[in-house]
Design an enzyme around this catalytic site. Structure first.
Site, short mmCIF file in Angstrom:
data_model
loop_
_atom_site.label_atom_id
_atom_site.label_comp_id
_atom_site.label_asym_id
_atom_site.label_seq_id
_atom_site.Cartn_x
_atom_site.Cartn_y
_atom_site.Cartn_z
N SER A 127 0.46 -2.83 -0.90
CA SER A 127 1.17 -2.21 0.23
C SER A 127 1.46 -0.72 0.05
O SER A 127 1.87 -0.06 1.01
CB SER A 127 2.49 -2.94 0.48
OG SER A 127 2.24 -4.20 1.03
N LYS A 167 -0.20 1.45 2.51
CA LYS A 167 0.28 1.60 3.90
C LYS A 167 0.80 3.01 4.19
O LYS A 167 0.74 3.48 5.33
CB LYS A 167 1.38 0.56 4.17
CG LYS A 167 0.90 -0.89 4.11
CD LYS A 167 2.08 -1.85 4.09
CE LYS A 167 1.64 -3.31 4.07
NZ LYS A 167 2.81 -4.23 3.90
N TYR A 219 -7.92 -3.63 6.54
CA TYR A 219 -6.60 -3.77 5.90
C TYR A 219 -6.72 -4.40 4.51
O TYR A 219 -6.11 -3.92 3.54
CB TYR A 219 -5.68 -4.59 6.81
CG TYR A 219 -4.37 -4.97 6.18
CD1 TYR A 219 -3.33 -4.05 6.06
CD2 TYR A 219 -4.17 -6.25 5.67
CE1 TYR A 219 -2.13 -4.40 5.46
CE2 TYR A 219 -2.97 -6.61 5.06
CZ TYR A 219 -1.96 -5.68 4.96
OH TYR A 219 -0.77 -6.02 4.35
N TYR A 242 11.03 -3.41 2.48
CA TYR A 242 11.32 -4.55 3.37
C TYR A 242 12.83 -4.87 3.33
O TYR A 242 13.64 -3.96 3.47
CB TYR A 242 10.46 -5.76 2.99
CG TYR A 242 9.06 -5.32 2.63
CD1 TYR A 242 8.22 -4.80 3.61
CD2 TYR A 242 8.59 -5.35 1.32
CE1 TYR A 242 6.95 -4.35 3.29
CE2 TYR A 242 7.31 -4.90 0.99
CZ TYR A 242 6.51 -4.40 1.98
OH TYR A 242 5.27 -3.96 1.67
N VAL A 264 2.69 -5.55 -3.84
CA VAL A 264 2.80 -6.80 -4.62
C VAL A 264 1.93 -6.79 -5.87
O VAL A 264 2.01 -7.72 -6.68
CB VAL A 264 2.50 -8.08 -3.80
CG1 VAL A 264 3.59 -8.35 -2.79
CG2 VAL A 264 1.14 -8.03 -3.16
O1 DON Z 1 -0.99 -8.22 3.05
C1 DON Z 1 -0.50 -8.58 2.00
O2 DON Z 1 0.21 -9.57 1.91
C2 DON Z 1 -0.78 -7.76 0.77
N1 DON Z 1 -2.11 -7.19 0.84
C3 DON Z 1 0.18 -6.61 0.65
C4 DON Z 1 1.61 -7.05 0.61
C5 DON Z 1 2.45 -6.18 -0.23
O3 DON Z 1 1.99 -5.47 -1.09
C6 DON Z 1 3.92 -6.36 -0.06
N2 DON Z 1 4.64 -5.45 -0.92
N3 DON Z 1 5.43 -5.34 -1.67
#
Ligand code: DON
Length: 308
Positions: A64, A67, A191, A243, A261
Site C-alpha cells: 500500500s 498508493k 493495482y 486506516y 502489509v
Molecule cells: O490490496 C491489498 O490488500 C494489498 N495489495 C495492499 C494492502 C496494504 O498494504 C494495506 N496496508 N497496510
C-alpha cells in the site's frame, strides 16, 4: 545540530526487540513466507545523504505504500478532477473494508484505502492499456529511487491476483455505482502490480524525498507535482495513511506516513527528509509494529514533527 545518524541508530536499537510482536500478513500467500525477523531503516536527506540501519538494502513488497505514488501520478495526470472519483476523509475502517461504499454511492473515502486506491488507479489509466500504466508506475518508482533495478515481483502480483476476491469486490461495487471507467480486471491488474513493486528502505526513502520538498525531487531537480499538491498528499497521509490506526500513528509519530502489509512504512518530514522502515510483523491495522515504534523514537529524538 541534531545527529540524525545517531537518532536513527537509537530508534533501530529500541525497536529491534519488537520484531516478533507483530504478525506477518498471510492473506497474500507470497507474503506469508517472509522472515519476520528482518528489520531495516533508511533516512534520505535532500542533499542526497542517506543513513541506513539493519536490512536497509533488502527489497520487500511495498504494497500500500505504492498508493501514495499513484496518487501523485493521478493528480499530475488528471488534476483536481480526481476528487470526483474519491474523497479525502479518513475512513476509520480497515484498509479493505466495503461497508462505506454502499452508503456513500461507490465513492471511496480516500485514495489510501484499497477502494480509493483502486479508484485512483482507474483514473490514472485514463483510457490507456493497463500494461502501459504499470510500466509508467514502475518507471516513476525507478526514477524516484534513482535505481533502474527496481522491479515488480510478479510472483507477489500473481499471488495477490489469485486471492484478490476482496479487491475485485470493491472494484465491482464501484463499477455498479458508475465509479469505474475501465474494466475491473484491467484496473485490478494494474493495482496488483503496483502493490507488488519490490524496493529496499534505501530506495523507498530516496523515492519519498519529493514529498518532503514541495513536490520537487531535490536530486534530479524535477518538479513532479505542484507544491500545493505535495502538501495535500502529505495531509492525506497524515489523516488516512494507516486506516483505522491513523490517529494513533499521528499521535505517536506526528509525521505523514503510509504503511503497507509487506511491513514497510514511508514517513515524510516536510522540509527535512524521508524515512523508510521495514519489518514484516504487523499490528491489527496492517502497519509494521516494530517499524512504527522505530519511527516514533526517531521522530522524537530528531525533534521532527509537523506539530512543532
Ligand atoms: O490490496 C491489498 O490488500 C494489498 N495489495 C495492499 C494492502 C496494504 O498494504 C494495506 N496496508 N497496510
Amino acid at each position: 545540530m541534531t545527529d540524525l545518524a545517531r537518532c536513527l541508530a537509537e530508534a533501530y536499537a529500541v525497536a529491534l526487540p519488537h520484531r516478533r510482536d507483530g504478525k506477518v500478513a498471510d492473506y497474500i500467500p507470497a507474503l506469508a513466507a517472509v522472515d519476520p525477523m528482518q528489520f531495516g531503516m533508511a533516512l534520505a536527506l535532500p542533499d542526497g545523504t542517506l543513513h541506513v540501519e539493519g536490512d536497509a538494502d533488502t527489497p520487500f513488497s511495498i504494497q500500500s505504500v505504492s498508493k501514495v505514488f499513484t496518487l501523485a501520478l493521478a493528480l499530475r495526470r488528471i488534476g483536481s478532477d480526481l476528487w470526483t472519483s474519491v474523497g479525502r476523509e479518513p475512513s476509520g475502517s480497515a484498509f479493505n473494508s466495503v461497508v462505506q461504499l454502499e452508503s456513500e454511492q461507490g465513492i471511496p473515502r480516500n485514495p489510501l484505502i484499497n477502494a480509493g486506491a483502486i479508484a485512483t488507479t482507474d483514473r490514472l489509466i485514463d483510457g490507456r492499456d493497463g500494461d502501459a500504466v504499470a510500466d509508467e508506475i514502475l518507471a516513476f518508482m525507478r526514477a524516484r529511487a534513482g535505481d533502474p533495478g527496481v522491479e515488480i515481483d510478479l510472483d507477489v502480483a500473481a499471488s495477490e491476483a489469485r486471492t484478490g476476491a476482496r479487491n475485485r469486490s470493491l472494484a465491482y461495487f464501484m463499477d455498479a455505482f458508475g465509479n469505474l471507467r475501465h474494466p475491473v480486471e484491467t484496473v485490478v491488474g494494474v493495482y496488483f502490480r503496483q502493490c507488488a513493486i519490490a524496493m529496499s528502505c534505501r530506495q523507498l526513502a530516496r523515492a519519498g524525498l519529493f514529498l518532503a520538498m514541495e513536490g520537487r525531487d531535490p536530486l534530479t531537480g524535477e518538479q513532479l507535482v505542484d507544491p500545493h499538491r505535495a502538501r495535500r498528499i502529505n495531509a492525506i497521509m497524515m489523516l488516512c495513511g494507516h486506516y483505522d490506526n491513523s490517529g494513533e500513528f499521528a499521535f505517536r509519530v506526528g509525521l505523514p506516513g503510509k504503511s503497507g502489509v509487506g511491513g514497510g512504512i514511508l514517513c515524510i518530514a516536510p522540509g527535512q527528509g524521508a524515512i523508510a522502515v521495514w519489518s514484516p510483523g504487523l499490528n491489527e491495522a496492517g502497519t509494521s509494529l516494530a517499524g512504527a515504534i522505530a519511527l516514533e523514537h526517531f521522530a522524537y529524538a530528531a525533534g521532527w514533527s509537523v506539530f512543532d
